[in-house]
Scaffold this motif. Structure first.
Motif, PDB file in Angstrom:
ATOM      1  N   ASN A  67      46.384  52.068  15.047  1.00  0.00           N
ATOM      2  CA  ASN A  67      47.099  51.438  16.155  1.00  0.00           C
ATOM      3  C   ASN A  67      48.585  51.725  15.985  1.00  0.00           C
ATOM      4  OD1 ASN A  67      44.860  50.135  17.413  1.00  0.00           O
ATOM      5  ND2 ASN A  67      44.913  48.605  15.793  1.00  0.00           N
TER       6      ASN A  67
ATOM      7  N   TYR B 135      41.931  53.749  29.019  1.00  0.00           N
ATOM      8  CA  TYR B 135      41.093  53.933  27.844  1.00  0.00           C
ATOM      9  C   TYR B 135      39.983  54.925  28.157  1.00  0.00           C
ATOM     10  CZ  TYR B 135      39.177  49.927  30.383  1.00  0.00           C
ATOM     11  OH  TYR B 135      38.757  49.080  31.369  1.00  0.00           O
TER      12      TYR B 135
ATOM     13  N   SER C 193      40.623  55.878  17.741  1.00  0.00           N
ATOM     14  CA  SER C 193      39.547  55.596  16.796  1.00  0.00           C
ATOM     15  C   SER C 193      38.493  56.693  16.858  1.00  0.00           C
ATOM     16  CB  SER C 193      38.917  54.227  17.076  1.00  0.00           C
ATOM     17  OG  SER C 193      38.266  54.222  18.330  1.00  0.00           O
TER      18      SER C 193
ATOM     19  N   ASN D  57      51.643  50.451  23.627  1.00  0.00           N
ATOM     20  CA  ASN D  57      50.889  50.508  22.378  1.00  0.00           C
ATOM     21  C   ASN D  57      49.777  51.533  22.544  1.00  0.00           C
ATOM     22  OD1 ASN D  57      52.457  48.363  21.450  1.00  0.00           O
ATOM     23  ND2 ASN D  57      50.974  46.849  22.137  1.00  0.00           N
TER      24      ASN D  57
ATOM     25  N   GLY E  99      40.268  53.966  12.550  1.00  0.00           N
ATOM     26  CA  GLY E  99      41.199  53.899  13.669  1.00  0.00           C
ATOM     27  C   GLY E  99      42.627  53.689  13.228  1.00  0.00           C
TER      28      GLY E  99
ATOM     29  N   SER F 165      46.491  49.351  31.396  1.00  0.00           N
ATOM     30  CA  SER F 165      45.657  49.831  30.294  1.00  0.00           C
ATOM     31  C   SER F 165      44.862  51.048  30.751  1.00  0.00           C
ATOM     32  CB  SER F 165      44.676  48.753  29.840  1.00  0.00           C
ATOM     33  OG  SER F 165      45.354  47.650  29.320  1.00  0.00           O
TER      34      SER F 165
ATOM     35  N   SER G 276      46.163  53.207  20.745  1.00  0.00           N
ATOM     36  CA  SER G 276      45.075  52.980  19.808  1.00  0.00           C
ATOM     37  C   SER G 276      44.168  54.206  19.812  1.00  0.00           C
ATOM     38  CB  SER G 276      44.287  51.738  20.218  1.00  0.00           C
ATOM     39  OG  SER G 276      43.180  51.555  19.387  1.00  0.00           O
TER      40      SER G 276
END
Length: 183
Positions: A173, A101, A158, A154, A171, A99, A156
């Motif tokens: 996804n 972010y 926002s 995946n 947002g 992940s 995402s």
């Protein structure tokens, strides 16, 4: 930070079935008698940066039992053999999650990208016999083969919009960014 864990689980009294005869009729009765085990370890590494943070999580595990699940005990094939543990159909020996972010992207965007890499599920190979006319499962090597590994990402995105003391988040996804088929 780093977190790690080791786990072991012995399972007994799993559902199985016994076959009985009464005159010309045969029937099966469910009972608790199969057994299994699961073992593995998890390790998670989390890195926090000023602009980008990431998490890497890896799991090694093996799930074995003497019968796949209670439905298998009621199948049409009756094997009178000693119980032996074999890989379960839901076993995924290797599982890696990545992940990334950030809350510091241009235009006040927040973004997250998550990747999943997983070893394939086990299955029992088929073979032909009797001149290629008949097909049967390789019961001596039950769940001895593996399907291909899978990889999915995946995304995402926002954006927070402030209204005085309140804020509203919009947002989107996007699942399976690379459009890989799910195994």
């Amino acid at each position: 930070g780093v977190q790690a864990g080791l786990w072991v689980k012995d399972m007994d009294q799993l559902t199985t079935a016994s076959e009985y005869s009464s005159g010309i009729y045969k029937y099966k009765v469910a009972k608790n008698g199969d057994f299994g085990s699961a073992l593995g370890f998890d390790i998670t590494v989390e890195l926090r940066g000023k602009y980008l943070s990431s998490t890497i999580q890896y799991t090694f595990s093996q799930a074995k039992a003497s019968s796949s699940y209670d439905e298998a005990a009621f199948g049409s094939v009756v094997v009178d053999a000693p119980l032996q543990e074999f890989l379960m159909p839901y076993d995924r020996t290797h599982d890696l999650t990545l992940s990334l972010y950030s809350k510091k992207l241009p235009w006040g965007l927040n973004a997250g990208l998550t990747g999943f890499l997983q070893s394939g599920y086990p299955y029992t190979a088929l073979y032909t016999y009797a001149g290629g006319d008949k097909i049967a499962e390789d019961l001596k090597n039950k769940n001895g083969m593996r399907s291909p590994s899978s990889m999915h990402f995946n995304l995402s995105l926002s954006k927070d919009i402030k209204f005085g003391k309140s804020s509203l988040t919009f947002g989107v996804n996007i699942f399976n960014v690379l459009n890989e088929p799910y195994a």
